[in-house]
Structures are given as C-alpha cells and as structure tokens.
Design an enzyme around this catalytic site. Sequence first.
Site, PDB file in Angstrom:
ATOM      1  N   GLU A 189       0.809  -1.226   0.000  1.00  0.00           N
ATOM      2  CA  GLU A 189       0.000   0.000   0.000  1.00  0.00           C
ATOM      3  C   GLU A 189       0.845   1.281   0.000  1.00  0.00           C
ATOM      4  O   GLU A 189       0.537   2.230   0.728  1.00  0.00           O
ATOM      5  CB  GLU A 189      -0.930   0.008   1.227  1.00  0.00           C
ATOM      6  CG  GLU A 189      -1.878  -1.165   1.223  1.00  0.00           C
ATOM      7  CD  GLU A 189      -2.568  -1.389   2.561  1.00  0.00           C
ATOM      8  OE1 GLU A 189      -3.685  -1.892   2.555  1.00  0.00           O
ATOM      9  OE2 GLU A 189      -1.977  -1.087   3.618  1.00  0.00           O
TER      10      GLU A 189
HETATM   11  C1  TNX Z   1      -4.265  -4.128   4.825  1.00  0.00           C
HETATM   12  S1  TNX Z   1      -2.818  -5.965   3.260  1.00  0.00           S
HETATM   13  C2  TNX Z   1      -3.016  -3.866   5.318  1.00  0.00           C
HETATM   14  C3  TNX Z   1      -2.883  -3.319   6.671  1.00  0.00           C
HETATM   15  C4  TNX Z   1      -4.193  -3.169   7.354  1.00  0.00           C
HETATM   16  C5  TNX Z   1      -5.105  -4.309   6.992  1.00  0.00           C
HETATM   17  C6  TNX Z   1      -6.429  -4.281   7.679  1.00  0.00           C
HETATM   18  C7  TNX Z   1      -1.618  -5.264   3.960  1.00  0.00           C
HETATM   19  C8  TNX Z   1      -0.322  -5.838   3.764  1.00  0.00           C
HETATM   20  N1  TNX Z   1      -1.845  -4.169   4.695  1.00  0.00           N
HETATM   21  O1  TNX Z   1      -2.172  -2.104   6.634  1.00  0.00           O
HETATM   22  O2  TNX Z   1      -3.967  -3.136   8.725  1.00  0.00           O
HETATM   23  O3  TNX Z   1      -5.324  -4.301   5.607  1.00  0.00           O
HETATM   24  O4  TNX Z   1      -7.187  -5.404   7.371  1.00  0.00           O
END
Ligand code: TNX
Length: 531
Positions: free
Chosen positions: A323
């Site tokens: 992200e």
């Molecule tokens: C996605 S998927 C995230 C996290 C969040 C989570 C909550 C991923 C590697 N990162 O930053 O905490 O979703 O479900």
Amino acid sequence: MTAVAGRAVARVATEVGSTVSMRDVVPAPATVAPADGVVYALRPSTRIYASPGAEAVCSYLAAMLRRATGYPFPVADAREAATDEGISLLLAGADRRVGAQGYQLDVTPSAVVLRAVRPAGLFAGVQTLRQLLPPAVESATVEPGPWLVPGGRIVDWPRFSYRGAMLDVARHFVPVPAVERYVDLVSRYKVNHLHLHLTDDQGWRIAIDRWPRLTEAGGCTQVDGGPGGCYTKDEYRRIVDYARARYITVVPEIDMPGHVNSALTAYPELNRDGRAALPYTGIEVGFSSLCVDRELTYTFVDNVIGELAALTPGPYLHVGGDEADATSLADYVMFMERVQRIVASHGKTVVGWHQIAQARLLPSTILQYWATTPVDPSVAAAARQGNPVVLSPADKTYLDQKYDADSPLGLTWAGPTSVREAYDWDPGDFLAGVDPAAVLGVEAPLWTETVRSSSDLDYLAFPRLPAIAELAWSPAATHDWCSFRRRLATQGPRWTVMGVDFHRSEEIPWDVPGSPEWSVLGVQPGPVIPT
Ligand code: TNX
C-alpha cells in the site's frame, strides 16, 4: 505410591477409558492409527526420559504436566532406561517420513514414546500429546485426573515448512506478556513463525539506538489515541527467546516506504518539507512515504535494518512494501531494489508483501501474498524464477476481519470471513501459475485496528487461527470441513480451561462431543435396565 496402588490407578483408568481420541488432533496429523481400547495413564510415579539433545523439550513437557497433575515427573537420561515404561522423548528411531519438523508418537499401555529427528519435531509431538490428554491438562492448578492418553501411533510431518502467525503491534501496542501468551497459544497449533509488524503510521514499536526518537516520540501513539508503547531491545530479545523456546522464529517487519508516519513524526529531516508530520491515530492507509530520492533515507534504513538484524537470530527480515500509494511506481521499484540489498548486506533474507514483485527481486526474496484474487502475473513470474511465496489471502487468512455482520470487532474490507471460509481453500492450488512447490507456507495476520486487549485478540484469532494452522500443517488429503469442525469443537473446552476468550461460532458443534469414539470410550456405563 505403592505398586499395588499404581496398578489400581491403571485399572480404574482403563475401565473409564480416555475421553479423547487420536482422531481429534488439530492440525490433523498426516497418519493416525488408534489402538482401540488401549490407554496409557499418567501416574504419580511416571518419569520422563530424554535422549541427548531432547532435554529442553523434556523440561517443557514436564513443567506442563506438573502444573495440572501435581505429579513430580522427574526427568532422566533415556540411555539409562528402557523405553517400555514412562514417557520417552528420543532424537532417534523415527519413521523417516517425519523429516526435520515431524515426529512419531507411540502410545501403549505402559509407555509413551515420542521420536523425532530434531527437537522442533519433538516439540510438535508434545503439542499433539497435550491434545490427547483431557482438557484439564491445561489448568494452571492441580486437577484430579485421571490422566489418560489414548493408545495408538501417529506419524506426522508438516505440509509446509513455514507456518506463520502475524501480530500487528503497531496499530495497538501489544505488551510483552500478551505477545508471549499469543506465542504460547499459536505454538499449540504447530505454528513456527511469528511475524511482528513492528512499525506503521500509528506507532513505532522497536527501540533503535541511533534514532532514539522513533520510540520516544513515534512510539507514544496508537489507533484512537491512547498511550501506545514500544519494546526496548531487551524486551524484543525476551520475545525472541520466548518464541525460540517454542521453536518459533521471529520475523520482524519494518514497513516501507509507506506506512511510515510514526517515523516522520519523530524526525523532521525524513520529511520532504523538513517539518515533522502530525501523529496519526486513524485507520486509513497509503498516505505516508519515505523520501526515496534522499541519501539520508538510506542511512536511516541501513541503521534500522542493521540494528534489527543484529537483534534477530532468525534468517528473515520483512520490509513491508504494501500500500505504498504515496510513492510513485518508479520510486517504489528503485527503493525496494536498494532496500533488498541493504537487508542482504546485514545477512538476512528479505520478506516483502507481494507488491515488492514489481521490483527486481533477489533470488532469495520471499513474497507474502495478501490480495484476495487468485491471479497475479508478477507474483507468478517471480515464483517461476524461484522466489518462494507465503500465502495470506486477506479474505481467508486475515484474522482481523469480522466473522459475520454481527461481530462486535473486526474490519470488513476483505470479509466477513467465517470459520469455514478461513478453512475451505487449498494453499497448494490457490494462486494461478504458482507451482505448489513454490509455496513456502501460509500465514494468518492479525491486524489490530480494532484489537485493544488479549480478549479481543482471542476473539478474532480463535477459532480461525487453528484453521489456517491446519492448512499449513496437514496434508491436503486430510482436508475435510466436517472432520475439521468436529475436531475444532474439542478445542473449546481446552480454551475455556486456559481462559481463551474464543468466538463461539455457530458453525462449530461446541456442545457435541468431538469424535465418534468419544461416546464409546468416554461415557460411563449407566445402570442396567431390565428388559
Ligand atoms: C491491509 S494488506 C493492510 C494493513 C491493514 C489491513 C487491515 C496489507 C499488507 N496491509 O495495513 O492493517 O489491511 O485489514
């Protein structure tokens, strides 16, 4: 106790029968051959024998058994005893199929013999053995017994060598005792990696000597405000040691180049405008980024990775990479290529969330796949080139998702995820174009945006964590929802004894005795009714 009294205990034990079946174990063992009508009874005089190298696991087993039984369980050298009485833990003579992580367990009326190639295998076998004892064995105080183990043979080994549980200690800080408690719980299900998500926008949790404000300033926040917290280096070492004593490798994560707001609040010079970022206590993602075009950023990364690598005995260092929406793709790729080299220069193998596959990868870099779609060409291409993959598809393995619309805790973006949805998929056949041999393992992440206590953590992790652990350990041939939900039900009384605040999902027959054998072996004969 006299020999006569000992025989009396054995006779009573045999008459009552074991209330547990070898077929109830979670994760399902590779092979199980119960010996009908055979039980082994722990007695006040039972000894535990260790072969050289097995002493640590023996002490662990003895301590566990002493607590609930009150028996002394002296530990002795296996070379000075026959293996046809008492409990023996031996690093020899196991079925060859058990490999480095598996074990063979033989239970006869006179002995329990656990064999493995490595101590880790013995430890896995001990977790099976504890599940064969009545739930009261988990009690912290002395219980009456009888302490019966059903007879037979289990030869067992894992499907995948990496079986992970992730704890996000950044969104809400998780104090050391709560981490240790989680380690204890997951170790019961043969999980052998603890991935600690140590840093995120909302908090920086690990002390770094050369950048002290990371924890002094960046550690004082968490989701929804609150005091946050952090681990000193000694506290981190304590977690590592605690996990290591349970054959669990800690995989520390520093999430980069996004998810870094806490670092940007602590050090103005890491920000593009030279001004400290404001603390963040919400739950949005994708807004922060390191300045990937500045040398200071790489000094920072090298210092952090270097200190963390020095603290971490395991081979892996997780660099996040998810992200990174505030970083351009070109910058992301350049950054991740350089970060991999930094990790390698400190002697560690890189693990990254699967977006890192957009960059050129070192041959050893491990990808952790978290998306919900079973198609990702760049991950498939990397896997074909030999990069191992750990599977954490969010709609199945993310323990932070609600179970259903009524769940009081949890997020919903990838769920809701019922116990059956967590269990009913095949890691060997999940990602298109990824050969099962490229799958290193499976991991269940527990993000903590909605987790504020051990009880919250219990609720989300149990019973879904054992479902993921079973996918990681048990052969595909044992996969069967009906069998799993029945076996899972037998864990409920154990969690109750341990004070685990698990979710009593309606999908699981908690009130029904676990196995068909149970009703035969466990029920005391009622009065004879004349016909
Ligand atoms: C996605 S998927 C995230 C996290 C969040 C989570 C909550 C991923 C590697 N990162 O930053 O905490 O979703 O479900």
